[in-house]
Design a protein around this motif. Structure first.
Motif, PDB file in Angstrom:
ATOM      1  N   SER A   1       0.819  -1.207   0.000  1.00  0.00           N
ATOM      2  CA  SER A   1       0.000   0.000   0.000  1.00  0.00           C
ATOM      3  C   SER A   1       0.848   1.251   0.000  1.00  0.00           C
ATOM      4  CB  SER A   1      -0.932   0.006   1.214  1.00  0.00           C
ATOM      5  OG  SER A   1      -0.191  -0.045   2.422  1.00  0.00           O
ATOM      6  N   ALA A   2       2.011   1.207   0.668  1.00  0.00           N
ATOM      7  CA  ALA A   2       2.829   2.404   0.801  1.00  0.00           C
ATOM      8  C   ALA A   2       3.704   2.660  -0.419  1.00  0.00           C
ATOM      9  CB  ALA A   2       3.714   2.288   2.040  1.00  0.00           C
ATOM     10  N   VAL A   3       4.149   1.600  -1.083  1.00  0.00           N
ATOM     11  CA  VAL A   3       5.159   1.734  -2.128  1.00  0.00           C
ATOM     12  C   VAL A   3       4.656   1.329  -3.505  1.00  0.00           C
ATOM     13  CG1 VAL A   3       7.412   0.878  -2.905  1.00  0.00           C
ATOM     14  CG2 VAL A   3       7.053   1.397  -0.500  1.00  0.00           C
ATOM     15  N   GLY A   4       3.752   0.356  -3.564  1.00  0.00           N
ATOM     16  CA  GLY A   4       3.426  -0.311  -4.819  1.00  0.00           C
ATOM     17  C   GLY A   4       3.261   0.580  -6.028  1.00  0.00           C
ATOM     18  N   SER A   5       2.479   1.663  -5.904  1.00  0.00           N
ATOM     19  CA  SER A   5       2.206   2.492  -7.075  1.00  0.00           C
ATOM     20  C   SER A   5       3.175   3.641  -7.228  1.00  0.00           C
ATOM     21  CB  SER A   5       0.778   3.045  -6.982  1.00  0.00           C
ATOM     22  OG  SER A   5       0.637   3.857  -5.829  1.00  0.00           O
ATOM     23  N   LEU A   6       4.158   3.750  -6.325  1.00  0.00           N
ATOM     24  CA  LEU A   6       5.126   4.835  -6.431  1.00  0.00           C
ATOM     25  C   LEU A   6       6.073   4.593  -7.605  1.00  0.00           C
ATOM     26  CD1 LEU A   6       6.160   5.562  -2.737  1.00  0.00           C
ATOM     27  CD2 LEU A   6       4.585   6.841  -4.176  1.00  0.00           C
ATOM     28  N   PRO A   7       6.601   5.664  -8.179  1.00  0.00           N
ATOM     29  CA  PRO A   7       7.524   5.505  -9.311  1.00  0.00           C
ATOM     30  C   PRO A   7       8.895   5.054  -8.867  1.00  0.00           C
ATOM     31  CG  PRO A   7       7.288   7.828  -8.746  1.00  0.00           C
ATOM     32  CD  PRO A   7       6.300   7.088  -7.891  1.00  0.00           C
ATOM     33  N   SER A   8       9.478   4.136  -9.629  1.00  0.00           N
ATOM     34  CA  SER A   8      10.831   3.666  -9.370  1.00  0.00           C
ATOM     35  C   SER A   8      11.811   4.260 -10.376  1.00  0.00           C
ATOM     36  CB  SER A   8      10.883   2.139  -9.426  1.00  0.00           C
ATOM     37  OG  SER A   8      12.211   1.667  -9.339  1.00  0.00           O
ATOM     38  N   ARG A   9      11.501   4.125 -11.671  1.00  0.00           N
ATOM     39  CA  ARG A   9      12.393   4.679 -12.684  1.00  0.00           C
ATOM     40  C   ARG A   9      11.615   4.896 -13.971  1.00  0.00           C
ATOM     41  NH1 ARG A   9      13.233  -0.842 -12.803  1.00  0.00           N
ATOM     42  NH2 ARG A   9      13.347  -1.795 -14.862  1.00  0.00           N
ATOM     43  N   ILE A  10      12.131   5.765 -14.798  1.00  0.00           N
ATOM     44  CA  ILE A  10      11.525   5.990 -16.104  1.00  0.00           C
ATOM     45  C   ILE A  10      11.621   4.704 -16.919  1.00  0.00           C
ATOM     46  CG2 ILE A  10      11.860   7.158 -18.315  1.00  0.00           C
ATOM     47  CD1 ILE A  10      12.555   9.662 -16.835  1.00  0.00           C
ATOM     48  N   ALA A  11      10.557   4.359 -17.611  1.00  0.00           N
ATOM     49  CA  ALA A  11      10.567   3.218 -18.521  1.00  0.00           C
ATOM     50  C   ALA A  11      11.293   3.668 -19.790  1.00  0.00           C
ATOM     51  CB  ALA A  11       9.150   2.758 -18.830  1.00  0.00           C
ATOM     52  N   THR A  12      12.597   3.497 -19.767  1.00  0.00           N
ATOM     53  CA  THR A  12      13.459   4.109 -20.773  1.00  0.00           C
ATOM     54  C   THR A  12      13.048   3.759 -22.197  1.00  0.00           C
ATOM     55  OG1 THR A  12      15.258   3.911 -19.187  1.00  0.00           O
ATOM     56  CG2 THR A  12      15.854   4.421 -21.450  1.00  0.00           C
ATOM     57  N   TYR A  13      12.896   2.478 -22.443  1.00  0.00           N
ATOM     58  CA  TYR A  13      12.591   2.048 -23.802  1.00  0.00           C
ATOM     59  C   TYR A  13      11.221   2.562 -24.240  1.00  0.00           C
ATOM     60  CZ  TYR A  13      11.625  -1.096 -27.680  1.00  0.00           C
ATOM     61  OH  TYR A  13      11.290  -1.608 -28.897  1.00  0.00           O
ATOM     62  N   SER A  14      10.256   2.508 -23.340  1.00  0.00           N
ATOM     63  CA  SER A  14       8.925   2.995 -23.678  1.00  0.00           C
ATOM     64  C   SER A  14       8.934   4.502 -23.910  1.00  0.00           C
ATOM     65  CB  SER A  14       7.930   2.639 -22.565  1.00  0.00           C
ATOM     66  OG  SER A  14       7.776   1.254 -22.462  1.00  0.00           O
ATOM     67  N   TYR A  15       9.751   5.215 -23.118  1.00  0.00           N
ATOM     68  CA  TYR A  15       9.824   6.659 -23.332  1.00  0.00           C
ATOM     69  C   TYR A  15      10.417   6.960 -24.705  1.00  0.00           C
ATOM     70  CZ  TYR A  15      10.721  11.582 -22.782  1.00  0.00           C
ATOM     71  OH  TYR A  15      10.727  12.939 -22.975  1.00  0.00           O
ATOM     72  N   GLU A  16      11.471   6.228 -25.073  1.00  0.00           N
ATOM     73  CA  GLU A  16      12.067   6.445 -26.389  1.00  0.00           C
ATOM     74  C   GLU A  16      11.065   6.125 -27.494  1.00  0.00           C
ATOM     75  OE1 GLU A  16      15.527   4.038 -26.354  1.00  0.00           O
ATOM     76  OE2 GLU A  16      16.721   5.474 -25.208  1.00  0.00           O
ATOM     77  N   ALA A  17      10.269   5.070 -27.265  1.00  0.00           N
ATOM     78  CA  ALA A  17       9.277   4.706 -28.274  1.00  0.00           C
ATOM     79  C   ALA A  17       8.214   5.781 -28.410  1.00  0.00           C
ATOM     80  CB  ALA A  17       8.624   3.370 -27.901  1.00  0.00           C
ATOM     81  N   ALA A  18       7.874   6.437 -27.292  1.00  0.00           N
ATOM     82  CA  ALA A  18       6.826   7.455 -27.318  1.00  0.00           C
ATOM     83  C   ALA A  18       7.341   8.801 -27.795  1.00  0.00           C
ATOM     84  CB  ALA A  18       6.224   7.610 -25.922  1.00  0.00           C
ATOM     85  N   SER A  19       8.609   9.040 -27.579  1.00  0.00           N
ATOM     86  CA  SER A  19       9.157  10.366 -27.835  1.00  0.00           C
ATOM     87  C   SER A  19       9.242  10.660 -29.327  1.00  0.00           C
ATOM     88  CB  SER A  19      10.553  10.470 -27.216  1.00  0.00           C
ATOM     89  OG  SER A  19      11.134  11.705 -27.536  1.00  0.00           O
ATOM     90  N   GLU A  20       9.000  11.910 -29.643  1.00  0.00           N
ATOM     91  CA  GLU A  20       9.139  12.348 -31.035  1.00  0.00           C
ATOM     92  C   GLU A  20      10.526  12.909 -31.287  1.00  0.00           C
ATOM     93  OE1 GLU A  20       6.991  11.905 -33.361  1.00  0.00           O
ATOM     94  OE2 GLU A  20       5.478  11.059 -32.056  1.00  0.00           O
ATOM     95  N   TYR A  21      11.437  12.747 -30.307  1.00  0.00           N
ATOM     96  CA  TYR A  21      12.781  13.279 -30.517  1.00  0.00           C
ATOM     97  C   TYR A  21      13.392  12.712 -31.792  1.00  0.00           C
ATOM     98  CZ  TYR A  21      12.724  14.897 -25.668  1.00  0.00           C
ATOM     99  OH  TYR A  21      12.418  15.526 -24.494  1.00  0.00           O
ATOM    100  N   SER A  22      13.000  11.500 -32.142  1.00  0.00           N
ATOM    101  CA  SER A  22      13.562  10.868 -33.322  1.00  0.00           C
ATOM    102  C   SER A  22      13.168  11.584 -34.601  1.00  0.00           C
ATOM    103  CB  SER A  22      13.103   9.412 -33.401  1.00  0.00           C
ATOM    104  OG  SER A  22      11.701   9.353 -33.381  1.00  0.00           O
ATOM    105  N   GLN A  23      12.226  12.515 -34.514  1.00  0.00           N
ATOM    106  CA  GLN A  23      11.810  13.255 -35.696  1.00  0.00           C
ATOM    107  C   GLN A  23      12.056  14.752 -35.519  1.00  0.00           C
ATOM    108  OE1 GLN A  23       8.088  11.944 -37.583  1.00  0.00           O
ATOM    109  NE2 GLN A  23       7.895  10.482 -35.912  1.00  0.00           N
ATOM    110  N   VAL A  24      13.011  15.103 -34.646  1.00  0.00           N
ATOM    111  CA  VAL A  24      13.344  16.501 -34.448  1.00  0.00           C
ATOM    112  C   VAL A  24      13.874  17.074 -35.759  1.00  0.00           C
ATOM    113  CG1 VAL A  24      14.914  18.088 -33.321  1.00  0.00           C
ATOM    114  CG2 VAL A  24      13.802  16.313 -32.001  1.00  0.00           C
ATOM    115  N   VAL A  25      13.284  18.157 -36.194  1.00  0.00           N
ATOM    116  CA  VAL A  25      13.614  18.710 -37.494  1.00  0.00           C
ATOM    117  C   VAL A  25      13.735  20.218 -37.378  1.00  0.00           C
ATOM    118  CG1 VAL A  25      12.851  18.993 -39.866  1.00  0.00           C
ATOM    119  CG2 VAL A  25      12.389  16.871 -38.667  1.00  0.00           C
TER     120      VAL A  25
END
Length: 751
Positions: free
Chosen positions: A378-402
């Motif tokens: 209850s105290a920790v379960g839903s707290l953030p541990s780390r950025i989901a690196t691969y998922s963030y890269e997949a979501a990010s549009e940085y790959s199309q920075v123009v």
């Protein structure tokens, strides 16, 4: 316990009491798990009940649990208000006849019977025994005495009945003794010396007393017949120093981080914070008894206050991508946070139900109190541990920075891993935007405290225009934050849109003629097709396969029509490509330049010519039609305003460019004409970075520097020569990892 039960139910998505602060907050349950979204409880908020069962092995199921927050509140309130369940109830009672204690209260709403408590015991070596005429192992000793009795009896350290204590049942005749194991990992040592306990939680060498309270749950009577309701007995032991009463939540001044508070304890001058991890959570198996004896406690820090934030002991922000939160509570490393985890049945979360966070009061002479604890699920379960690196890269549009884009193209959420191992999504806003030249610098700040630098060249822009763009981005992000279901849906769709690709469209464009490895050919085809994320997992485990980083750099260098600006590699399995132009415009640029190259080749009249004559024609064409762009050269390495000059576009459509454009044009001509060729990158000894070519002529590689041949008077001084013939001011050294897989560089050496 409640968390795991909830995950197994079909309880509909909705707002339910937050497990850590049920009286103040409601938390969004998405139908499968708790999310990071909370809001204050309103007077009119309805709290729907659910009846997921908790089942002893091979026994009837009792519908006695409600959603996590409700269970905690109900049990704690019951224990607080029922006569005889408060201190002073049965101080003279014994653990040796605990099954003979009378039931003094029945909670019909929970479906639990409570006996008189046994409080203030002085003998921490006391035996917990009861009559039991049935077979406690129930005929099944596959897991041994540590688990086979749990259909009949269990022991917990918290009122919510989540944190189970490891026990063993030893049956002698018609009596059963319950042994407890909670001292084996109750000492925290100085990790630098492995000596001198910094905090000793043991109570002499006895079994009992580590926790402030114990809750025995019996499911059957002495003959193994199920009770109408489970029977709960609370007991505890005397202690020189009382245990603090602990509550857990999120620090409002540090979003997403664990904060604890507790009641002050008389006689204590400081408090130690520990995290107890269960053997199962640590990856232990039941095939070794030593892996199951009690929790393993991690020392988190000390304070003289009655409140604590995990950031006070650990640096929660790393200051650079990727970022962590709640350091010190890390779970064992999970599998890569792949988008595949969004599929049904793809992922089993970490079970935190047996973990606990505790506070120990310590006196000036070093005496310690029992643990005051809260359950980690209850105290920790839903707290953030780390950025989901691969998922963030997949979501990010940085790959199309123009260059020249007129919008903030960052994702409006940050995917992160919570402490159960699941991917959650936290909405973001763009903070502190500023213009540096034509580049926007800002900070993406998530609702739970992650911070990511954002940088993008947008072009000439006024302060008012920037403010408007940022406001539009933040309004859209806030709208998503107010609708968790839509946020989750948008996040998953965005991430899945960036899923790495194995298939590519055949563009029909010229491809490299002299690559060093098949992986390079595969990457080159993808780059010509404009693939942003290229799946190279097929190569990852192949013996002798090159590093994908080297292969990606070679493919980018040897595929001029791909217009690759930058490559990166994630997890050694995904090549991410940044292009010099928007992918939507890439095909048009390719066609324009390809047509220009075909016209140029036709004008060279190559039919019937040898490879050496063809290369000479390529060189002479550029000398006749291209002017070196000294303005673009002067601003290197800031090439953002001169993108065309550093690739084929400037050389073949505008008649101007720098060495990279010359070398790419020579390479493209050779690919069209069927001559083996490569672009070479390196440094001129008396100058800077430079690009030239090598061509395979009559079975051997020879070098050509079309840029240096295009002087005030066009010449052939650096045409089809050996590496050793670059002398004087032309002396140079190759930098293999800029143009080829380094291990194969010698294959392209000249005589």
């Amino acid at each position: 316990m409640c968390e795991s039960v909830l995950r197994g139910t079909s309880m509909q998505a909705g707002w339910y009491p937050d497990p850590s602060e049920p009286n103040r907050l409601l938390r969004w349950w998405d139908g499968q798990q708790w999310t990071a979204h909370v809001h204050e409880v309103q007077a009119t908020a309805a709290v729907p009940a659910a009846t997921p069962p908790l089942a002893p092995r091979r026994r009837r199921l009792w519908p006695w649990l409600v959603p996590a927050g409700g269970l905690v509140v109900a049990l704690v309130l019951t224990l607080a208000i029922v006569p005889g369940l408060v201190p002073g109830g049965s101080a003279g009672a014994s653990l040796s006849r605990i099954d003979e204690l009378p039931v003094v209260h029945t909670d019909e709403s929970l479906g639990i019977d409570f006996t008189e408590p046994v409080l203030g015991l002085s003998d921490t070596d006391a035996r917990l025994e009861m009559a039991f005429r049935a077979d406690i192992a129930d005929g099944d000793d596959q897991l041994g005495s540590l688990t086979s009795h749990k259909w009949a009896v269990r022991l917990f350290s918290d009122a919510s009945l989540r944190s189970e204590i490891t026990t063993a049942a030893i049956q002698t005749g018609d009596r059963v003794r319950i042994n407890v194991y909670e001292e084996d990992h109750a000492t925290w040592f100085d990790t630098t010396t492995d000596e001198n306990p910094k905090l000793d939680l043991k109570k002499s060498n006895d079994d009992w007393g580590l926790h402030s309270d114990y809750y025995l749950v019996r499911y059957v009577d002495a003959d193994g017949i199920e009770f109408e309701r489970p029977v709960v007995t609370r007991f505890n032991f005397e202690s020189e120093i009382s245990a603090p009463a602990v509550s857990a939540g999120v620090d409002p001044e540090s979003p997403g981080e664990l904060a604890l508070s507790w009641t002050p304890v008389e006689g204590a001058d400081r408090y130690a914070i520990v995290y107890g991890r269960s053997p199962v959570a640590l990856g232990g198996e039941f095939d070794d008894i030593n892996q199951t004896l009690g929790l393993y406690y991690v020392y988190l820090g000390e304070t003289s206050d009655t409140h604590w934030n995990i950031g006070e002991s650990f640096t929660s922000q790393s200051g650079a991508f990727p970022e962590n939160r709640n350091r010190g509570l890390e779970r064992p490393e999970r599998d890569e946070d792949s988008v595949l985890q969004y599929g049904d049945g793809e992922f089993v979360p970490t079970d935190l139900s047996g973990d606990e966070i505790g506070v120990v009061a310590i006196s000036s002479d070093g005496a310690t109190s029992p643990l005051g604890t809260v359950n980690a699920s209850s105290a920790v379960g839903s707290l953030p541990s780390r950025i989901a690196t691969y998922s963030y890269e997949a979501a990010s549009e940085y790959s199309q920075v123009v260059a020249g884009a007129r919008e903030i193209d960052a994702p409006k959420f940050v995917p992160y891993i919570d402490f159960t191992g699941r991917i959650q999504h936290s909405p973001v806003t763009l903070n502190e935007p500023r213009l540096v030249g034509e580049t926007v610098h800002a900070m993406l700040v998530s609702e739970n405290g992650f911070e990511i630098d954002y940088e993008k060249r947008i072009g000439p822009l006024s302060g008012a225009e920037l403010s408007q763009m940022v406001d539009e981005f933040n309004r859209a992000a806030i709208d998503l934050a107010g609708n968790p279901g839509e946020l989750q849906e948008v996040a998953i769709e965005t991430i899945e849109a960036g899923t790495p690709q194995t298939e590519y469209e055949d563009t029909g464009l010229p491809t490299p003629t002299a690559t060093s490895h098949p992986m390079v050919d595969y990457l080159a085809e993808h780059m010509l097709a404009g693939t942003i994320k290229i799946d190279v997992s097929e190569w990852a485990n192949q013996p002798g396969a090159p590093d994908p980083r080297d292969a990606a750099r070679e493919a980018a260098a040897q595929t001029p029509l791909a217009f690759v600006r930058h490559t990166s590699v994630a997890r050694n399995e995904v090549v991410q490509v940044t292009y010099s132009y928007p992918v939507s415009e890439l095909r048009q640029k390719q066609q324009e330049v390809h047509e220009s190259a075909l016209v140029a080749i036709e004008s060279m009249q190559l039919d019937g010519k040898s490879d050496a004559e063809k290369v000479t024609a390529f060189n002479d064409y550029l000398s006749d039609t291209v002017v070196y762009d000294y303005d673009a050269y002067a601003v290197y390495p800031d090439t953002s305003d001169h993108t065309d000059a550093y690739n084929l576009v400037g050389v073949l459509t505008a008649g101007t460019g720098v060495c990279a454009g010359y070398a790419d044009a020579m390479n493209l001509f050779a690919q069209i004409a069927g001559v083996e060729s490569v672009v070479v990158s390196g440094k001129v000894v008396e100058g800077g970075y430079h690009a030239w070519n090598k061509f395979k002529v009559d079975g051997q590689w020879l070098a050509v520097d079309a840029t240096w041949n295009d002087g005030d008077v066009p010449n052939h001084e650096y045409l089809l020569i050996t590496d050793a013939e670059f002398t004087g001011s032309a002396e140079r050294e190759e930098i293999a990892d800029r143009w080829i897989i380094p291990a194969y560089a010698q294959l392209y050496a000249t005589p």
